[in-house]
Design a protein around this motif. Structure first.
Motif, short mmCIF file in Angstrom:
data_model
loop_
_atom_site.label_atom_id
_atom_site.label_comp_id
_atom_site.label_asym_id
_atom_site.label_seq_id
_atom_site.Cartn_x
_atom_site.Cartn_y
_atom_site.Cartn_z
N ARG A 81 67.74 103.64 147.55
CA ARG A 81 67.06 102.83 146.53
C ARG A 81 66.39 101.62 147.18
O ARG A 81 65.25 101.27 146.85
CB ARG A 81 68.09 102.38 145.48
CG ARG A 81 67.47 101.86 144.19
CD ARG A 81 68.54 101.57 143.14
NE ARG A 81 69.26 102.75 142.68
CZ ARG A 81 68.76 103.66 141.85
NH1 ARG A 81 67.54 103.53 141.39
NH2 ARG A 81 69.49 104.70 141.48
N THR A 129 63.33 102.73 149.24
CA THR A 129 62.21 103.03 148.33
C THR A 129 61.55 101.74 147.85
O THR A 129 60.32 101.62 147.84
CB THR A 129 62.72 103.85 147.14
OG1 THR A 129 63.29 105.06 147.63
CG2 THR A 129 61.59 104.18 146.18
N GLN A 148 67.34 109.55 141.81
CA GLN A 148 66.50 108.35 141.89
C GLN A 148 65.05 108.66 141.52
O GLN A 148 64.14 107.90 141.84
CB GLN A 148 66.63 107.73 143.28
CG GLN A 148 68.07 107.24 143.50
CD GLN A 148 68.28 106.41 144.74
OE1 GLN A 148 67.35 105.82 145.27
NE2 GLN A 148 69.52 106.35 145.20
N LEU A 200 58.09 110.69 144.99
CA LEU A 200 58.19 109.70 143.91
C LEU A 200 56.88 108.93 143.92
O LEU A 200 56.45 108.43 144.96
CB LEU A 200 59.37 108.75 144.20
CG LEU A 200 59.61 107.64 143.17
CD1 LEU A 200 60.13 108.22 141.86
CD2 LEU A 200 60.63 106.63 143.72
N ARG A 217 54.28 105.82 142.79
CA ARG A 217 54.46 104.39 142.56
C ARG A 217 54.68 104.10 141.07
O ARG A 217 55.54 103.28 140.71
CB ARG A 217 53.25 103.60 143.08
CG ARG A 217 53.33 102.11 142.79
CD ARG A 217 52.15 101.35 143.35
NE ARG A 217 52.20 101.24 144.81
CZ ARG A 217 52.90 100.32 145.47
NH1 ARG A 217 53.61 99.43 144.81
NH2 ARG A 217 52.89 100.29 146.79
N TRP A 248 58.16 104.77 140.18
CA TRP A 248 59.06 103.74 140.71
C TRP A 248 58.93 102.45 139.89
O TRP A 248 59.93 101.82 139.54
CB TRP A 248 58.76 103.47 142.19
CG TRP A 248 59.59 102.36 142.73
CD1 TRP A 248 60.92 102.41 143.06
CD2 TRP A 248 59.17 101.02 142.97
NE1 TRP A 248 61.34 101.18 143.49
CE2 TRP A 248 60.29 100.31 143.45
CE3 TRP A 248 57.96 100.34 142.82
CZ2 TRP A 248 60.23 98.95 143.80
CZ3 TRP A 248 57.89 99.00 143.17
CH2 TRP A 248 59.02 98.32 143.64
N ALA A 250 61.91 100.34 138.29
CA ALA A 250 62.31 99.17 139.08
C ALA A 250 62.61 97.99 138.16
O ALA A 250 61.89 97.77 137.19
CB ALA A 250 61.18 98.79 140.04
#
Ligand SMILES: CC(C)(COP(=O)(O)OP(=O)(O)OC[C@H]1O[C@@H](n2cnc3c(N)ncnc32)[C@H](O)[C@@H]1OP(=O)(O)O)[C@@H](O)C(=O)NCCC(=O)NCCS
Length: 163
Positions: free
Chosen positions: A92, A95, A125, A152, A154, A157, A161
């Motif tokens: 995590r 990333t 994830q 993954l 952006r 994410w 996030a």
């Protein structure tokens, strides 16, 4: 877990983690010269996981940092002692580092199809499985194993996030 950038003094411990018995079924092993060249160049970033005592607990290598299409590769990730709950938070953190320290649009990787633990961690994830490369990996004993391509984006994410 906040990873730190590696320096040349980390190469022996990185190589020791690569050579943990059993890891060679899932990751490629580089020589000290290969690591030194990659670490010194512009295309790779090396991140070190540290345990609670500040000792190296694992590493990750990002490659293709100058890909014009924004495809950043998680080339390798490995822990000294897998299965103790350190690798998932390290992934995590890697990333997050990747998307915060580069303009990458997509973080991608290959995982050996039989590597169920790693596939579980990536899926958990948000990495999507994009396809299978049949018999793509040549093992030390001459057998071949499929690789699974995962990534993954952006935007994916960003959506997960913490702000
Ligand atoms: C992949 C790797 C980095 C993950 O780090 P780790 O420290 O082992 O991971 P953690 O202990 O934090 O988490 C492991 C997770 O996998 C799950 N798991 C363990 N064995 C599993 C299996 N055989 N099948 C499916 N899931 C499994 C655990 O339950 C845990 O998931 P949970 O948190 O949802 O319960 C580490 O296992 C490793 O270094 N493996 C060898 C090198 C490697 O395979 N690198 C990846 C190359 S693509």
């Amino acid at each position: 877990m906040a990873p730190r950038l590696a320096n040349p003094a980390d190469i022996p411990s990185i190589m020791a983690v690569e050579r943990v018995p059993g890891h060679d079924a899932y990751i490629n092993l580089w020589t000290a010269e290969q690591h030194a060249a990659a670490l010194a160049g512009p295309d790779h970033a090396y991140l070190i996981a540290e345990d609670a005592g500040g000792e190296p607990a694992g590493f990750a290598i990002l490659s293709d940092r100058r890909d014009p299409h924004g495809n950043l590769c998680l080339k390798r990730i490995a822990m000294a002692a897998p299965g103790r709950g350190l690798g998932a938070p390290f992934l995590r953190a890697v990333t997050a580092w990747a998307f915060r320290h580069s303009p990458a649009h997509r973080l991608w990787l290959y995982v050996v199809a039989t590597n169920e633990r790693a596939r579980h961690v990536y899926r958990a994830q948000g990495f999507a499985e994009e396809g299978t490369l049949r018999e793509a990996r040549l093992n030390a004993d001459g057998t071949r194993t499929a690789l699974v391509l995962m990534s993954l984006l952006r935007a994916e994410w960003d959506a997960q996030a913490p702000s």
